[in-house]
Design a protein around this motif. Structure first.
Motif, PDB file in Angstrom:
ATOM      1  N   ASN A   1      -2.463 -31.472 -19.016  1.00 44.48           N
ATOM      2  CA  ASN A   1      -3.740 -32.050 -18.569  1.00 44.48           C
ATOM      3  C   ASN A   1      -4.735 -32.178 -19.722  1.00 44.48           C
ATOM      4  OD1 ASN A   1      -2.775 -32.082 -15.869  1.00 44.48           O
ATOM      5  ND2 ASN A   1      -3.386 -29.934 -15.633  1.00 44.48           N
ATOM      6  N   GLY A   2      -4.185 -32.552 -20.908  1.00 43.66           N
ATOM      7  CA  GLY A   2      -5.044 -32.791 -22.063  1.00 43.66           C
ATOM      8  C   GLY A   2      -5.410 -31.565 -22.855  1.00 43.66           C
ATOM      9  N   LYS A   3      -4.996 -30.374 -22.414  1.00 44.04           N
ATOM     10  CA  LYS A   3      -5.333 -29.146 -23.116  1.00 44.04           C
ATOM     11  C   LYS A   3      -4.077 -28.395 -23.520  1.00 44.04           C
ATOM     12  CE  LYS A   3      -9.865 -28.328 -21.020  1.00 44.04           C
ATOM     13  NZ  LYS A   3     -10.723 -27.346 -20.309  1.00 44.04           N
ATOM     14  N   LEU A   4      -4.141 -27.784 -24.695  1.00 42.12           N
ATOM     15  CA  LEU A   4      -3.027 -26.968 -25.162  1.00 42.12           C
ATOM     16  C   LEU A   4      -3.103 -25.597 -24.502  1.00 42.12           C
ATOM     17  CD1 LEU A   4      -3.080 -27.883 -28.959  1.00 42.12           C
ATOM     18  CD2 LEU A   4      -1.212 -28.378 -27.377  1.00 42.12           C
ATOM     19  N   VAL A   5      -2.004 -25.183 -23.868  1.00 40.47           N
ATOM     20  CA  VAL A   5      -1.948 -23.871 -23.226  1.00 40.47           C
ATOM     21  C   VAL A   5      -0.735 -23.123 -23.760  1.00 40.47           C
ATOM     22  CG1 VAL A   5      -3.136 -24.618 -21.134  1.00 40.47           C
ATOM     23  CG2 VAL A   5      -0.641 -24.787 -21.260  1.00 40.47           C
ATOM     24  N   ALA A   6      -0.863 -21.796 -23.851  1.00 42.99           N
ATOM     25  CA  ALA A   6       0.230 -20.971 -24.367  1.00 42.99           C
ATOM     26  C   ALA A   6       1.453 -21.093 -23.465  1.00 42.99           C
ATOM     27  CB  ALA A   6      -0.216 -19.519 -24.468  1.00 42.99           C
ATOM     28  N   ALA A   7       2.637 -21.048 -24.076  1.00 40.65           N
ATOM     29  CA  ALA A   7       3.895 -21.158 -23.322  1.00 40.65           C
ATOM     30  C   ALA A   7       4.926 -20.232 -23.947  1.00 40.65           C
ATOM     31  CB  ALA A   7       4.389 -22.604 -23.343  1.00 40.65           C
ATOM     32  N   SER A   8       6.045 -20.060 -23.281  1.00 41.89           N
ATOM     33  CA  SER A   8       7.143 -19.266 -23.834  1.00 41.89           C
ATOM     34  C   SER A   8       7.974 -20.157 -24.744  1.00 41.89           C
ATOM     35  CB  SER A   8       8.018 -18.712 -22.707  1.00 41.89           C
ATOM     36  OG  SER A   8       8.694 -19.775 -22.051  1.00 41.89           O
ATOM     37  N   TRP A   9       8.746 -19.544 -25.612  1.00 40.82           N
ATOM     38  CA  TRP A   9       9.626 -20.305 -26.494  1.00 40.82           C
ATOM     39  C   TRP A   9      10.616 -21.124 -25.673  1.00 40.82           C
ATOM     40  CZ3 TRP A   9       9.608 -21.888 -31.300  1.00 40.82           C
ATOM     41  CH2 TRP A   9       8.852 -21.198 -32.249  1.00 40.82           C
ATOM     42  N   ASP A  10      11.148 -20.524 -24.609  1.00 40.33           N
ATOM     43  CA  ASP A  10      12.147 -21.211 -23.800  1.00 40.33           C
ATOM     44  C   ASP A  10      11.557 -22.472 -23.181  1.00 40.33           C
ATOM     45  OD1 ASP A  10      14.924 -20.933 -22.817  1.00 40.33           O
ATOM     46  OD2 ASP A  10      13.949 -20.997 -20.841  1.00 40.33           O
ATOM     47  N   GLU A  11      10.351 -22.345 -22.636  1.00 35.82           N
ATOM     48  CA  GLU A  11       9.697 -23.493 -22.004  1.00 35.82           C
ATOM     49  C   GLU A  11       9.409 -24.595 -23.023  1.00 35.82           C
ATOM     50  OE1 GLU A  11       5.659 -24.421 -19.332  1.00 35.82           O
ATOM     51  OE2 GLU A  11       5.981 -22.438 -20.215  1.00 35.82           O
ATOM     52  N   ALA A  12       8.912 -24.202 -24.196  1.00 36.86           N
ATOM     53  CA  ALA A  12       8.574 -25.188 -25.223  1.00 36.86           C
ATOM     54  C   ALA A  12       9.818 -25.907 -25.740  1.00 36.86           C
ATOM     55  CB  ALA A  12       7.847 -24.501 -26.371  1.00 36.86           C
ATOM     56  N   LEU A  13      10.874 -25.156 -25.982  1.00 38.76           N
ATOM     57  CA  LEU A  13      12.109 -25.770 -26.499  1.00 38.76           C
ATOM     58  C   LEU A  13      12.767 -26.659 -25.455  1.00 38.76           C
ATOM     59  CD1 LEU A  13      13.631 -22.774 -28.523  1.00 38.76           C
ATOM     60  CD2 LEU A  13      12.526 -24.816 -29.433  1.00 38.76           C
ATOM     61  N   GLU A  14      12.680 -26.292 -24.193  1.00 36.98           N
ATOM     62  CA  GLU A  14      13.226 -27.128 -23.123  1.00 36.98           C
ATOM     63  C   GLU A  14      12.520 -28.481 -23.088  1.00 36.98           C
ATOM     64  OE1 GLU A  14      15.646 -27.111 -21.116  1.00 36.98           O
ATOM     65  OE2 GLU A  14      16.392 -25.045 -21.068  1.00 36.98           O
ATOM     66  N   LEU A  15      11.188 -28.447 -23.218  1.00 38.05           N
ATOM     67  CA  LEU A  15      10.414 -29.687 -23.197  1.00 38.05           C
ATOM     68  C   LEU A  15      10.764 -30.565 -24.393  1.00 38.05           C
ATOM     69  CD1 LEU A  15       8.218 -31.508 -22.070  1.00 38.05           C
ATOM     70  CD2 LEU A  15       6.505 -30.080 -23.229  1.00 38.05           C
ATOM     71  N   VAL A  16      10.857 -29.971 -25.574  1.00 38.01           N
ATOM     72  CA  VAL A  16      11.190 -30.745 -26.777  1.00 38.01           C
ATOM     73  C   VAL A  16      12.595 -31.338 -26.662  1.00 38.01           C
ATOM     74  CG1 VAL A  16      11.514 -30.659 -29.272  1.00 38.01           C
ATOM     75  CG2 VAL A  16       9.639 -29.384 -28.224  1.00 38.01           C
ATOM     76  N   SER A  17      13.553 -30.537 -26.204  1.00 37.75           N
ATOM     77  CA  SER A  17      14.937 -31.029 -26.096  1.00 37.75           C
ATOM     78  C   SER A  17      15.029 -32.191 -25.111  1.00 37.75           C
ATOM     79  CB  SER A  17      15.881 -29.896 -25.684  1.00 37.75           C
ATOM     80  OG  SER A  17      15.583 -29.440 -24.386  1.00 37.75           O
ATOM     81  N   SER A  18      14.218 -32.155 -24.043  1.00 36.88           N
ATOM     82  CA  SER A  18      14.239 -33.264 -23.081  1.00 36.88           C
ATOM     83  C   SER A  18      13.760 -34.556 -23.738  1.00 36.88           C
ATOM     84  CB  SER A  18      13.377 -32.919 -21.866  1.00 36.88           C
ATOM     85  OG  SER A  18      12.000 -32.877 -22.213  1.00 36.88           O
ATOM     86  N   LYS A  19      12.793 -34.431 -24.654  1.00 42.34           N
ATOM     87  CA  LYS A  19      12.288 -35.611 -25.352  1.00 42.34           C
ATOM     88  C   LYS A  19      13.293 -36.142 -26.377  1.00 42.34           C
ATOM     89  CE  LYS A  19       8.186 -35.859 -23.441  1.00 42.34           C
ATOM     90  NZ  LYS A  19       7.743 -37.060 -22.669  1.00 42.34           N
ATOM     91  N   LEU A  20      14.101 -35.242 -26.935  1.00 47.35           N
ATOM     92  CA  LEU A  20      15.067 -35.656 -27.957  1.00 47.35           C
ATOM     93  C   LEU A  20      16.354 -36.212 -27.363  1.00 47.35           C
ATOM     94  CD1 LEU A  20      14.689 -32.812 -30.642  1.00 47.35           C
ATOM     95  CD2 LEU A  20      13.625 -35.070 -30.610  1.00 47.35           C
ATOM     96  N   LYS A  21      16.495 -36.172 -26.044  1.00 48.71           N
ATOM     97  CA  LYS A  21      17.707 -36.692 -25.394  1.00 48.71           C
ATOM     98  C   LYS A  21      17.581 -38.175 -25.077  1.00 48.71           C
ATOM     99  CE  LYS A  21      19.128 -32.254 -23.434  1.00 48.71           C
ATOM    100  NZ  LYS A  21      19.192 -31.380 -22.238  1.00 48.71           N
ATOM    101  N   GLY A  22      16.468 -38.771 -25.463  1.00 48.29           N
ATOM    102  CA  GLY A  22      16.256 -40.185 -25.196  1.00 48.29           C
ATOM    103  C   GLY A  22      16.878 -41.069 -26.267  1.00 48.29           C
ATOM    104  N   ASP A  23      16.360 -42.295 -26.373  1.00 46.05           N
ATOM    105  CA  ASP A  23      16.845 -43.291 -27.331  1.00 46.05           C
ATOM    106  C   ASP A  23      16.527 -42.827 -28.759  1.00 46.05           C
ATOM    107  OD1 ASP A  23      17.455 -45.476 -28.844  1.00 46.05           O
ATOM    108  OD2 ASP A  23      16.281 -46.917 -27.690  1.00 46.05           O
ATOM    109  N   ALA A  24      17.561 -42.665 -29.588  1.00 48.52           N
ATOM    110  CA  ALA A  24      17.371 -42.145 -30.948  1.00 48.52           C
ATOM    111  C   ALA A  24      16.523 -43.076 -31.798  1.00 48.52           C
ATOM    112  CB  ALA A  24      18.720 -41.920 -31.617  1.00 48.52           C
ATOM    113  N   SER A  25      16.510 -44.371 -31.501  1.00 49.87           N
ATOM    114  CA  SER A  25      15.711 -45.312 -32.293  1.00 49.87           C
ATOM    115  C   SER A  25      14.212 -45.143 -32.045  1.00 49.87           C
ATOM    116  CB  SER A  25      16.127 -46.749 -31.971  1.00 49.87           C
ATOM    117  OG  SER A  25      15.792 -47.071 -30.630  1.00 49.87           O
ATOM    118  N   LYS A  26      13.855 -44.383 -30.984  1.00 51.62           N
ATOM    119  CA  LYS A  26      12.448 -44.159 -30.666  1.00 51.62           C
ATOM    120  C   LYS A  26      11.989 -42.757 -31.082  1.00 51.62           C
ATOM    121  CE  LYS A  26      12.364 -47.467 -26.853  1.00 51.62           C
ATOM    122  NZ  LYS A  26      12.031 -47.707 -25.422  1.00 51.62           N
TER     123      LYS A  26
END
Length: 709
Positions: A291-316
């Motif tokens: 919601n526009g603000k940075l909030v603390a998270a666990s490593w597992d939660e943060a890495l899950e979110l990043v990995s979901s973004k990296l599973k998309g189109d590699a050209s993007k």
């Protein structure tokens, strides 16, 4: 006349060069000679008289630092002169000198920051009297204002003038001097103004007593309380040898280590004093933007979110590495992203057109390193600087240029903004017009061509422009025409005088491992344009803090870094990593020398080393990287790029035929070369987090505005 001379010291005959001082000859013979004013890298002052020795037959003891061995006549029978460092006369002379030095020295040892590392303490114990005969009142001297870095307690000063000579000879800023005479003599700055040199902190190391100490370090610790870790500096691309002193989880000071090939025994003020930024504004846990603000998270939660973004189109997907990124972090990022098909990867945060030509072809390593080595400046006969301000970009390297200008009359020419480099030079112009004027029959061209070892230093401002590849090509052609590339012969070693001066510690390492776009991939400019138009949706920022504002557009930014700087403010996910004092990491300096930092303190909070973050992320992606430890990662680095096998060795010119010109010949803009570094004290996230550096930067701006008025 023979180039050597013989002298007998305490019964030991030694043969030394005629230009040696008697003090050096005595040390060659194994004798210990006390001194305060004498320093190997400064001119002879001969004013402390602590180095008195007994020349047998002379009417009185002589100052060994000021006596050249070549000027000493032999005895009447032709035998070498006899020197005694332990005779009753020599001992009594030193006792007397020490007694006079201590007459006005306050009994500050219990509260003095120099305590435990003080030459005066050590030599008073070794060469002084056991009691004082002085009963009169001691003199007192007012403390001076030398700015936010150097603390002064001038009553302790013994007028050795090391600081005066350093400022005038090495730093090249004559702002410290000795005024008055006799008992009224005192060291002061010009109008008691703050020191303006980028090397001013070195006077703290030079001061043999506690008169000049570190203001930020004052009353923090005693030397025996500190853990001492040998490391390398990352504040610029020189890779100066340093020692990190820490207590508990805090780095308390950084000192230089002697390294004749790189920094001799000097370091810049940024290297020495920016360390308070290591603990301020630190990222110590993962964050996710919700919601526009940075909030603390666990490593597992943060890495899950990043990995979901990296599973998309590699050209993007794209990645940009910042100026302080270590080789291990970039290697892990590169291996992970290449494994999922990402092509848009770049470590040239400032857009420098190095390592690749316009067509994307890989250029030889010699096209982007300081080929002649930093120590090679001592052999150069003529230096041409193009698009660089070494005083700001590599202050210690600039001092080396000054040393050779001062002692060898080495001429210097500059193409770029006319600035005070602390030495005189021929200013040829501000941009391309001056570069194109360097043709046969031009005076500077002819002087370069006649030089036995010509040197050209190309700065980042010249290759970070739109026409950077063309500038690189033009300069490399000039280097070939004036004879910067010579092969070894019977009488001469090979020489490569074409040098690129970097200002980012992580840059050469990134170029070496190939942290660059491949076919159809985008460079930094293309990545940021793609982020603006939506063709790039996810960007991994490996500490790319110099990309500011809305440059990332609407892209999803994953920031792997250490400080809450520009990169973290724009990030959608923050993965906290380690600073150079918290990890064993590989860096490659501007001359292509592979170096390693060592962990001096533990990691902050939940932060992790860069490579281990990428290793954990690869597991989340289901494509684990082929290494589980730092040793395995370095083994993979060595296997993929053999250049990393050799530690702390500058590559030597081979004289092989290079594929010249580097870059690509093309049209060049008439725009003048801009400065690559704006504020010297605020060039990276660590320095910008430092209160000390902020104070220095504010003072520098004030000085500039005052001078302009």
């Amino acid at each position: 006349m023979a180039d050597t001379a013989k002298v007998v010291v305490d019964g030991v005959e030694v043969e030394v060069p005629r230009n040696y001082s008697l003090l050096q000859a005595c040390e060659e013979a194994g004798a210990e000679i006390p001194r305060f004013c004498y320093h190997e890298r400064l001119s002879i002052a001969g004013n402390c008289r602590m180095c008195l020795v007994d020349w047998v037959g002379a009417p009185k003891p002589i100052a060994s630092c000021a006596q050249a061995v070549g000027d000493m006549r032999p005895n009447q029978d032709g035998s070498p002169p006899q020197i005694s460092t332990k005779s009753e006369r020599a001992i009594k002379a030193r006792n007397g000198v020490m007694e006079f030095l201590l007459i006005n020295h306050p009994l500050d040892c219990p509260i003095c920051d120099q305590g435990g590392e003080c030459d005066l303490q050590d030599q008073a114990m070794g060469f002084g009297r056991s009691v004082s005969r002085y009963r009169e009142p001691k003199r007192a001297v007012d403390d001076k204002n030398m700015g936010p870095l150097v603390n002064t307690i001038m009553t302790r000063c013994i007028q050795c003038t090391r600081c005066v000579r350093f400022a005038a000879e090495v730093a090249g800023v004559e702002e410290i001097g000795l005024i008055s005479r006799g008992e009224d003599a005192q060291i002061t700055t010009y109008l008691e103004a703050s020191l303006q040199s980028e090397l001013s902190g070195n006077v703290i190391d030079l001061c043999p007593v506690g008169a000049l100490t570190s203001k930020p370090y004052a009353f923090n610790a005693r030397p025996w309380e500190l853990r001492k870790t040998e490391s390398v500096d990352v504040m610029d691309a020189m890779g100066a040898s340093i020692r990190v002193d820490a207590r508990g989880s805090a780095v308390l000071r950084v000192l230089p280590r002697i390294n004749e090939e790189i920094n001799e025994e000097w370091i810049s003020d940024k290297t020495r004093f920016a360390i308070d930024g290591l603990g301020r504004q630190r990222l110590d846990k993962p964050f996710i933007r919700k919601n526009g603000k940075l909030v603390a998270a666990s490593w597992d939660e943060a890495l899950e979110l990043v990995s979901s973004k990296l599973k998309g189109d590699a050209s993007k997907i794209a990645a940009i590495a910042g100026d302080l990124a270590c080789v291990e972090g970039m290697k892990a990022t590169l291996d992970l992203l290449r494994s999922i098909g990402v092509k848009s990867i770049d470590c040239r945060q400032d857009g420098a057109q190095l390592a690749l030509d316009i067509d994307g072809n890989l250029l030889p390593r010699e096209s982007y390193i300081f080929n002649s080595s930093i120590m090679g400046i001592d052999d150069a006969d003529y230096v041409l600087i193009i698009g660089a301000n070494p005083r700001k970009e590599a202050a210690v390297l600039n001092a080396r240029i000054r040393k050779n200008w001062l002692h060898r009359d080495m001429p210097v020419a500059l193409i770029g903004e006319s600035v005070d480099l602390t030495y005189s030079y021929t200013h040829l112009g501000n941009g391309i017009e001056a570069l194109q004027s360097l043709k046969p029959e031009n005076e500077v061209f002819e002087m370069l061509k006649q030089a036995r070892r010509p040197m050209i230093i190309l700065g980042q401002s010249a290759v970070s422009r739109e026409d950077g590849a063309s500038v690189l090509a033009s300069v490399s052609q000039l280097a070939e025409q004036v004879g910067c590339f010579t092969s070894a012969s019977e009488n001469e070693e090979a020489w490569n005088g074409f040098n690129v001066l970097h200002n980012a510690a992580g840059r050469v390492g990134g170029l070496d491992i190939g942290f660059l776009p491949i076919e159809d991939g985008l460079d930094v400019k293309g990545i940021l344009n793609g982020a603006q138009n939506g063709s790039i949706e996810t960007i991994i920022s490996l500490g790319a803090d110099e990309i500011v504002g809305d440059a990332f557009g609407e892209a999803f930014v994953v920031y792997i870094g250490t400080h809450g700087d520009e990169g973290a403010h724009r990030a959608d996910v923050i993965l906290p990593s380690a600073t150079y004092t918290e990890k064993s990491a590989t860096y490659v300096n501007t001359e292509g020398r592979v170096q390693r930092t060592q962990r001096a303190v533990g990691l902050k909070g939940e932060s992790r080393e860069d490579w281990s973050i990428l290793r954990a992320l690869s597991t989340k992606l289901g494509a684990p990287l082929p290494y589980d430890s730092l040793t395995e990662l370095r083994s993979k680095m060595n296997q993929d790029k053999p250049v990393f096998k050799g530690l702390d060795v500058a590559p030597f010119p081979t004289g092989e035929v290079l594929s010249l010109p580097f870059g690509k010949i093309g049209q060049m803009s008439d725009a003048p070369f801009a400065e690559a570094v704006g504020a010297f004290h605020l060039t990276n996230p660590i320095a910008r987090a430092s209160k000390t550096m902020a104070e220095c930067a504010e003072l520098a701006v004030h000085k500039l505005s005052t001078a302009a008025e």
